[in-house]
Design a protein around this motif. Structure first.
Motif, PDB file in Angstrom:
ATOM      1  N   ASN A 157       0.868  -1.175   0.000  1.00  0.00           N
ATOM      2  CA  ASN A 157       0.000   0.000   0.000  1.00  0.00           C
ATOM      3  C   ASN A 157       0.908   1.229   0.000  1.00  0.00           C
ATOM      4  O   ASN A 157       1.618   1.466   0.987  1.00  0.00           O
ATOM      5  CB  ASN A 157      -0.887  -0.004   1.243  1.00  0.00           C
ATOM      6  CG  ASN A 157      -1.815   1.191   1.306  1.00  0.00           C
ATOM      7  OD1 ASN A 157      -1.688   2.145   0.527  1.00  0.00           O
ATOM      8  ND2 ASN A 157      -2.743   1.172   2.226  1.00  0.00           N
ATOM      9  N   ASP A 166       0.858   3.320   3.110  1.00  0.00           N
ATOM     10  CA  ASP A 166       1.110   2.710   4.421  1.00  0.00           C
ATOM     11  C   ASP A 166       2.237   1.683   4.311  1.00  0.00           C
ATOM     12  O   ASP A 166       2.038   0.487   4.545  1.00  0.00           O
ATOM     13  CB  ASP A 166      -0.171   2.050   4.942  1.00  0.00           C
ATOM     14  CG  ASP A 166      -0.104   1.738   6.434  1.00  0.00           C
ATOM     15  OD1 ASP A 166       0.845   2.208   7.097  1.00  0.00           O
ATOM     16  OD2 ASP A 166      -0.989   1.017   6.930  1.00  0.00           O
ATOM     17  N   PRO A 214       5.524  -0.210   5.464  1.00  0.00           N
ATOM     18  CA  PRO A 214       6.206  -0.496   6.734  1.00  0.00           C
ATOM     19  C   PRO A 214       7.583   0.165   6.800  1.00  0.00           C
ATOM     20  O   PRO A 214       8.325   0.181   5.814  1.00  0.00           O
ATOM     21  CB  PRO A 214       6.338  -2.022   6.734  1.00  0.00           C
ATOM     22  CG  PRO A 214       5.284  -2.499   5.793  1.00  0.00           C
ATOM     23  CD  PRO A 214       5.166  -1.443   4.741  1.00  0.00           C
ATOM     24  N   VAL A 257       4.192  -7.217  10.227  1.00  0.00           N
ATOM     25  CA  VAL A 257       3.872  -5.838   9.853  1.00  0.00           C
ATOM     26  C   VAL A 257       3.619  -5.753   8.354  1.00  0.00           C
ATOM     27  O   VAL A 257       2.674  -5.093   7.897  1.00  0.00           O
ATOM     28  CB  VAL A 257       5.013  -4.881  10.268  1.00  0.00           C
ATOM     29  CG1 VAL A 257       4.667  -3.442   9.882  1.00  0.00           C
ATOM     30  CG2 VAL A 257       5.283  -4.978  11.758  1.00  0.00           C
ATOM     31  N   GLU A 313       0.279  -7.266   7.584  1.00  0.00           N
ATOM     32  CA  GLU A 313      -0.832  -6.432   8.050  1.00  0.00           C
ATOM     33  C   GLU A 313      -1.045  -5.210   7.142  1.00  0.00           C
ATOM     34  O   GLU A 313      -2.176  -4.856   6.814  1.00  0.00           O
ATOM     35  CB  GLU A 313      -0.557  -5.960   9.478  1.00  0.00           C
ATOM     36  CG  GLU A 313      -1.638  -5.055  10.039  1.00  0.00           C
ATOM     37  CD  GLU A 313      -1.269  -4.470  11.385  1.00  0.00           C
ATOM     38  OE1 GLU A 313      -1.994  -3.575  11.839  1.00  0.00           O
ATOM     39  OE2 GLU A 313      -0.250  -4.894  11.976  1.00  0.00           O
ATOM     40  N   LYS A 314       0.045  -4.589   6.696  1.00  0.00           N
ATOM     41  CA  LYS A 314      -0.057  -3.328   5.972  1.00  0.00           C
ATOM     42  C   LYS A 314      -0.188  -3.495   4.455  1.00  0.00           C
ATOM     43  O   LYS A 314      -0.679  -2.589   3.774  1.00  0.00           O
ATOM     44  CB  LYS A 314       1.166  -2.451   6.288  1.00  0.00           C
ATOM     45  CG  LYS A 314       1.206  -1.911   7.714  1.00  0.00           C
ATOM     46  CD  LYS A 314       2.454  -1.071   7.941  1.00  0.00           C
ATOM     47  CE  LYS A 314       2.481  -0.467   9.338  1.00  0.00           C
ATOM     48  NZ  LYS A 314       1.493   0.624   9.489  1.00  0.00           N
TER      49      LYS A 314
END
Length: 218
Positions: A54, A57, A59, A79, A82-83
């Motif tokens: 993304n 966003d 990491p 991380v 998740e992102k």
């Protein structure tokens, strides 16, 4: 008396999304970074990862997995998952490596990683200089894991996932020390092979294992 000039430390430029953005403009859609781990080892699968980051966003701390400590890679993996907009992991087994050869098995692992993405990418940016046959447009980047944020993220997922698999194999075949050397041809691995011979997770198509099997058959 002349004095030697002081060595200046080479500062690498930060990783960016420039390569992804260029490919996205060409293919007209989302781009995943793709990398593999485990082409060189004598044992265990080859593992590939595909990651669509993304751009809003990303990491912090992404880098070539080889430039990070094991602890840092393990901290980054959840991380990234998740992102990221999407991520996928693919493996090719030892049997597939021996049947196909490591290059074709790597391609298979990458195809599986891309197929595991929850979003189908329009393009794949792959580390290295070989254009694998993948289910989308492909571009390559030599040293891409040190240039592209997406490839760096993929390199972390691929290496950490494969390392964890080798730790699991160590519990099944404790004589070989897989948890320490992850299947690479270290001195301790060579010694274990000399003592115990290969196990089912050793790549019989690789020269050191093939030579050992030849001696056992003689």
């Amino acid at each position: 008396m002349t004095t030697k000039p002081k060595r200046t430390k080479t500062i690498k430029p930060p990783l960016t999304m420039d390569l992804e953005n260029h490919l996205a403009a060409v293919c007209g859609g989302l781009v995943c970074g793709v990398d593999e781990a485990g082409r060189g080892p004598w044992a265990g699968p080859v593992t590939a990862a595909a990651v669509i980051l993304n751009p809003d966003d990303i990491p912090a701390g992404l880098n070539d997995s080889k430039a990070l400590t094991e602890k840092r890679r393990e901290a980054l993996m959840p991380v990234i998952k998740e992102k990221a907009l999407a991520w996928g992991i693919g493996h090719a087994s030892v049997a597939e490596i021996d049947a196909l050869n490591i290059l074709k098995a790597t391609q298979l692992a990458m195809q599986r990683a891309i197929s595991a993405l929850s979003i189908a990418p329009a393009g794949a940016l792959v580390d290295g200089n070989y254009k694998f046959d993948l289910p989308c447009k492909v571009d390559v980047a030599v040293g891409g894991d040190g240039l592209s944020l997406s490839i760096a993220a993929a390199s972390i997922l691929a290496k950490t996932t494969r390392d964890q698999l080798l730790v699991e194999l160590d519990t099944l075949y404790p004589a070989y020390g897989f948890a320490r050397h992850k299947g690479y041809g270290s001195a301790t691995h060579r010694e274990a092979l000399a003592l115990h011979g290969p196990c089912p997770e050793h790549r019989s198509s690789y020269a050191p294992i093939r030579a050992l099997l030849g001696r056992e058959a003689a």
